[in-house]
Scaffold this active site. Sequence first.
Site, PDB file in Angstrom:
ATOM      1  N   ASP A  55      12.185  38.684  17.501  1.00 39.93           N
ATOM      2  CA  ASP A  55      12.157  40.146  17.363  1.00 39.93           C
ATOM      3  C   ASP A  55      10.796  40.725  17.007  1.00 39.93           C
ATOM      4  O   ASP A  55      10.663  41.952  16.912  1.00 39.93           O
ATOM      5  CB  ASP A  55      13.193  40.589  16.328  1.00 39.93           C
ATOM      6  N   ASP A  80      18.967  40.873  24.421  1.00 41.04           N
ATOM      7  CA  ASP A  80      18.076  41.719  23.623  1.00 41.04           C
ATOM      8  C   ASP A  80      16.599  41.334  23.808  1.00 41.04           C
ATOM      9  O   ASP A  80      15.697  42.161  23.669  1.00 41.04           O
ATOM     10  CB  ASP A  80      18.387  41.609  22.116  1.00 41.04           C
TER      11      ASP A  80
END
Length: 401
Positions: free
Chosen positions: A119, A184
């Site tokens: 991330d 994602d």
Amino acid sequence: MKKLTFLLLITVLLISCNQKSETMPEADSKQLFSALIQTAEQQIGHQVKLIEESGKILNPRTIENGHVQYIPKDDWTSGFFPGTMFYMYDLTGDQKWIEAGIKYTEDLDTIKHLKWHHDVGFMINSSFGNAIRVTGNSAYQEVMVEAARSLATRFRPVAGVIQSWDEDRGWQGQRGWMCPVIIDNMMNLELLFKASRLSGDSTFHKIAVSHATQTMENHYRDDWSCYHVVDYDKEGGGVRSRQNAQGYADESAWARGQAWGIYGFTVAYRYTKDERYLNMAERIYNFLFTHPNMPEDLVPYWDFNAPNIPNEPRDASAAAVIASALYELDGYGMEGYKEKADQIMASLAGDAYKAIVGTNGNFLLMHSVGSIPHGNEIDVPLNYADYYYLEALTRKLAAEK
Ligand code: GLY
């Protein structure tokens, strides 16, 4: 004075909008988004004021039991609050948002070294990426490139993908995965594409292309919905399994996953002009907007296959991400996409989703979902719903200029 000029400009843009939403007359639409910007100024302004009064640098993510939850720097959502400041500047012209944006962005500097999850792309691009865009400060370029180096350590060349989660850490470590990649992860590629341009090192671009291509080939079903998790064999290459983590089931279509997909392939097209990625975005669009479970207001349920639709929570964050992607796709000549985005934006700016000033922990939008299978953040505000909503609004205004 500058603020006044910007507000005037926003008003003129809204008035001169020729592309009407299918659902709303132009004057109503203008009023709706002016009111939305005002609410954002008050809500997010109050959020910043409370943090300033605490004397600390805090990073709000959501509310739990009526209290704002502040997150540590290594939380995957830490870039969104700083990034929101820069979109508030875009929408209001008020310099104070730049100052706040710089302060909360610079607090994340050490995240450029984060290597234990994928991330870092979300975190650094939302904060420093916007800081570069708005301030032009070249000192931030080093942060972007260093963060890209950290993300690149997670590239698994045999499988051709960036590993999302460590196979031996946290709840993910219980699942028996070898190299889990979640949809994602398409959102982290923007950092890599930008870092190649900033540094001249094409390695990052090549990694992003490899990841996007593997995702295109392995994450999608025949109906162009996607799995949440694909587990790769990082030693021999190929796919070990396709599973779920945050959606309803392995074979269901988790709404935010579909949103990350359409946004991610749009970004991949932006940097490569590879028509295959644009085709992917178009296929995902068709899946979303022909699905029988897509509600009339175009704010999806948290999963398109959730068992109790229509009695299931909506996910405003997924809607905001989709809208933002659609405005970019409109710029690539995709017909009808802007109208859909406008409908989503109008829904989210209405009373059903926009918080009343002074409520909702000072977040802008209500009714998002974090992860129902984990019992986390069900029907709450989320910092990334606000971030992508405000990004979409700046894109909408730019498209109508
Ligand atoms: N990237 C985590 C999520 O969408 O919840």
